[in-house]
Motif scaffolding. Structure first.
Motif, mmCIF file in Angstrom:
data_model
loop_
_atom_site.group_PDB
_atom_site.id
_atom_site.type_symbol
_atom_site.label_atom_id
_atom_site.label_comp_id
_atom_site.label_asym_id
_atom_site.label_seq_id
_atom_site.Cartn_x
_atom_site.Cartn_y
_atom_site.Cartn_z
ATOM 1 N N SER A 81 0.823 -1.215 0.000
ATOM 2 C CA SER A 81 0.000 0.000 0.000
ATOM 3 C C SER A 81 0.852 1.258 0.000
ATOM 4 C CB SER A 81 -0.938 0.002 1.219
ATOM 5 O OG SER A 81 -0.193 0.022 2.430
ATOM 6 N N HIS A 82 1.985 1.238 0.706
ATOM 7 C CA HIS A 82 2.853 2.423 0.729
ATOM 8 C C HIS A 82 4.209 2.098 1.344
ATOM 9 C CE1 HIS A 82 0.971 2.527 4.720
ATOM 10 N NE2 HIS A 82 1.930 3.331 5.138
ATOM 11 N N ALA A 83 5.112 3.084 1.275
ATOM 12 C CA ALA A 83 6.521 2.835 1.603
ATOM 13 C C ALA A 83 6.865 3.142 3.052
ATOM 14 C CB ALA A 83 7.410 3.666 0.666
ATOM 15 N N HIS A 84 6.032 2.733 4.001
ATOM 16 C CA HIS A 84 6.416 2.795 5.412
ATOM 17 C C HIS A 84 6.824 1.398 5.856
ATOM 18 C CE1 HIS A 84 4.178 6.782 6.464
ATOM 19 N NE2 HIS A 84 5.439 6.985 6.124
ATOM 20 N N LEU A 85 7.892 1.338 6.667
ATOM 21 C CA LEU A 85 8.441 0.034 7.064
ATOM 22 C C LEU A 85 7.413 -0.877 7.711
ATOM 23 C CD1 LEU A 85 11.946 0.971 8.514
ATOM 24 C CD2 LEU A 85 11.494 -0.586 6.612
ATOM 25 N N ASP A 86 6.444 -0.285 8.436
ATOM 26 C CA ASP A 86 5.475 -1.153 9.108
ATOM 27 C C ASP A 86 4.464 -1.740 8.119
ATOM 28 O OD1 ASP A 86 4.332 1.433 8.880
ATOM 29 O OD2 ASP A 86 2.924 1.030 10.497
ATOM 30 N N HIS A 87 4.655 -1.428 6.821
ATOM 31 C CA HIS A 87 3.823 -2.033 5.770
ATOM 32 C C HIS A 87 4.639 -2.829 4.744
ATOM 33 C CE1 HIS A 87 -0.102 -0.185 6.820
ATOM 34 N NE2 HIS A 87 0.728 0.568 7.521
ATOM 35 N N TYR A 88 5.918 -2.445 4.543
ATOM 36 C CA TYR A 88 6.707 -3.166 3.528
ATOM 37 C C TYR A 88 7.997 -3.779 4.080
ATOM 38 C CZ TYR A 88 10.613 0.126 3.101
ATOM 39 O OH TYR A 88 11.738 0.865 3.365
ATOM 40 N N ASP A 148 -4.494 10.038 0.709
ATOM 41 C CA ASP A 148 -3.669 11.040 1.381
ATOM 42 C C ASP A 148 -3.031 10.399 2.616
ATOM 43 O OD1 ASP A 148 -2.646 13.514 2.168
ATOM 44 O OD2 ASP A 148 -4.445 14.025 3.309
ATOM 45 N N HIS A 149 -1.685 10.389 2.655
ATOM 46 C CA HIS A 149 -0.974 9.814 3.812
ATOM 47 C C HIS A 149 0.403 10.463 3.883
ATOM 48 C CE1 HIS A 149 0.174 7.116 6.924
ATOM 49 N NE2 HIS A 149 0.976 6.372 6.191
ATOM 50 N N ALA A 150 1.161 10.137 4.924
ATOM 51 C CA ALA A 150 2.468 10.765 5.118
ATOM 52 C C ALA A 150 3.575 10.127 4.278
ATOM 53 C CB ALA A 150 2.842 10.710 6.602
ATOM 54 N N GLY A 170 -5.135 0.587 3.583
ATOM 55 C CA GLY A 170 -3.748 0.999 3.833
ATOM 56 C C GLY A 170 -3.786 2.011 4.973
ATOM 57 N N ASP A 171 -2.885 2.989 4.948
ATOM 58 C CA ASP A 171 -2.939 4.085 5.913
ATOM 59 C C ASP A 171 -3.460 5.314 5.190
ATOM 60 O OD1 ASP A 171 -1.855 2.507 7.860
ATOM 61 O OD2 ASP A 171 0.134 3.445 7.832
ATOM 62 N N LEU A 172 -4.333 6.062 5.840
ATOM 63 C CA LEU A 172 -4.851 7.258 5.166
ATOM 64 C C LEU A 172 -5.305 8.303 6.173
ATOM 65 C CD1 LEU A 172 -7.960 6.523 5.742
ATOM 66 C CD2 LEU A 172 -7.983 5.575 3.463
ATOM 67 N N GLY A 386 -0.135 11.149 10.279
ATOM 68 C CA GLY A 386 -0.477 10.594 8.976
ATOM 69 C C GLY A 386 -1.792 9.825 8.939
ATOM 70 N N HIS A 387 -2.515 9.820 10.073
ATOM 71 C CA HIS A 387 -3.685 8.934 10.166
ATOM 72 C C HIS A 387 -4.968 9.711 10.447
ATOM 73 C CE1 HIS A 387 -0.945 5.519 10.117
ATOM 74 N NE2 HIS A 387 -0.168 6.269 10.874
ATOM 75 N N ALA A 388 -6.033 9.258 9.819
ATOM 76 C CA ALA A 388 -7.326 9.943 9.924
ATOM 77 C C ALA A 388 -7.815 9.978 11.372
ATOM 78 C CB ALA A 388 -8.347 9.215 9.053
HETATM 79 ZN ZN LIG Z 1 1.987 4.597 6.951
#
Ligand SMILES: [Zn+2]
Length: 446
Positions: A81-88, A148-150, A170-172, A386-388
């Motif tokens: 979903s995006h390039a944050h370590l806690d996701h990839y 929209d995310h950080a 993902g994160d948004l 970065g989170h809603a």
């Molecule tokens: Zn994130």
């Protein structure tokens, strides 16, 4: 479709979701590194380059057959979903024959970190998730919808199979520079059956994620840069492109020049098509402070000409920073290199430090917080998360009309039902039929 959340149903970070279609095809959405060890302490340095078998035995790698190198691959693809370590962060352990998809911005960020960050690794078969349209993966079709995310170019992932549609958020958030994407998401997604929704802020104290929105961050920074008489150093994540834009705009408004290092300059350059507002090293009032390690990395990777270009476009020296500290704002990360620079400048100028990331990291310590402690500097905290916010999550769930909402990336799954309808809490490792998740759906309450 069968949904299994391998990790993330009750924790923030380390998300990993599996979907299995009726024909037996399997795909994964994200394989993140948990933010901390189970006891809350930081991971020892080098954890993410340890042998995969060890990490799987210890439960760091989710226990998923057919995913990792050393076994025969049984997963059709991993989609990030995006390039944050806690996701990839664990994606490089995936079998090299399994394709790994991400948006253009995600792929660029992974490659930039591989270039500059020691021990960083990227998956073998990285493929770009197109900006429009779906990608067929076995019996699934997958579409990345911009959110929209950080992290730059983040995606929610819409997966269809067996006549069912599942949207993984993902994160948004709804309060960054691309807020319009939040408003547009229901139109882009269309009718969905299951929404797997992040809930980082649920159950957390109001204000723990900083100012209300990125606009407020920019105006607070502008005010500070106008009134401060010395060098201002802003500490932020190198991937937070919204923040780089805010610092640049604040610098222009206050008559200062933005100083970045070659890693940041390189990352911003790779994103110039994806984020046209991202400040570039050859733009007016942007300067580059050379860090020998970064320059060596550029040279090793065959980018010597690029380093020369950065130098010609606006290299700034330590002497120039020391001679006119109030003419600059330095955007950097909390690293040893940043502290080294601060120490070199300490003889002539006392910097003002702005902590422009989650305040929890400041309490945890690290190079720049230690420098602040040693020198009696109280950092300003100017940040927006970065989170809603929970009310935005509720609004999104309402507008998406999902027949079931499954919490993820949250420590408060049980609180979702207080403000969102049709919530179905699923536990880590529990395989649930999408059909059973939506079976109890009786339409919307008034
Ligand atoms: Zn994130």
């Amino acid at each position: 479709m069968i949904l299994t959340i391998h990790r993330g149903s009750k924790q923030i970070g380390g998300s990993c979701v599996e979907l299995r279609s009726a024909s037996g095809d399997r795909i994964l959405l994200d394989v993140g590194m948990p933010l901390t060890q189970p006891d809350g302490s930081d991971w020892p340095r080098g954890t993410m380059s340890r042998p995969g078998e060890e990490l799987r035995r210890e439960g760091v790698l989710p226990d998923i057959d057919g995913l990792y190198a050393g076994s025969s691959p049984e997963i059709s693809a991993l989609v990030l979903s995006h390039a944050h370590l806690d996701h990839y962060g664990l994606a490089h352990y995936v079998h090299p024959d399994i394709p790994v998809y991400g948006s253009r911005g995600t792929i660029e960020m992974l490659r930039a970190s591989k270039l500059f960050v020691p021990d960083a690794a990227v998956p073998a078969d990285l493929r770009e998730l197109p900006n429009a349209g779906t990608v067929p993966i076995g019996s699934f079709s997958v579409r990345g919808i911009p959110v929209d995310h950080a992290a730059p170019d983040s995606r929610a992932l819409l997966v269809e199979a067996d006549g069912q549609r599942l949207l993984y958020s993902g994160d948004l958030r709804a309060h960054g520079r691309q807020r319009h994407l939040f408003d547009e998401l229901p139109y882009a997604a269309g009718a969905i059956d299951v929404l797997v929704l992040e809930g980082t802020t649920v159950g957390q104290a109001q204000g723990s994620h900083g100012f209300a929105d990125e606009g407020e961050v920019e105006s607070r920074l502008t005010e500070l840069l106008r009134h401060d008489r010395g060098l201002v150093v802003v500490i932020a994540s190198g991937q937070n492109i919204d923040r780089a834009i805010s610092v640049y705009r604040a610098a222009l408004a206050a008559g200062r020049e933005l100083v970045i290092d070659p890693y940041q300059a390189y990352a911003l350059m790779t994103l110039r098509d994806v984020c046209p507002e991202a400040p570039q090293f050859d733009w007016p009032s942007v300067r580059v402070k050379f860090i020998p390690y970064h320059v060596a990395k550029l040279k090793d990777a065959g980018f010597w000409e690029l380093a020369c270009k950065m130098s010609r476009a606006g290299k700034v020296s330590l002497e120039q920073l020391a001679a006119n500290p109030s003419g600059f704002v330095y955007l950097a990360r909390s690293s040893g290199a940043t502290v080294k620079l601060l120490r070199s400048l300490a003889r002539t100028t006392r910097p003002t430090i702005v902590w422009s990331q989650w305040s929890g990291y400041l309490k945890k310590g690290g190079p720049v917080p230690s420098f602040c402690d040693e020198n009696g500097i109280e950092p300003y905290i100017i940040h927006s998360g970065g989170h809603a916010h929970p009310e935005d999550l509720a609004d999104l769930a309402r507008r998406l009309h999902a027949r079931a909402v499954v919490p993820i990336h949250t420590e408060a799954a049980s609180q979702f039902a207080d403000f969102i309808q049709n919530v179905r809490v699923v536990n880590d490792g529990e395989a649930v039929e999408v059909a059973s998740l939506i079976a109890g759906y009786n339409g919307e309450a008034s």
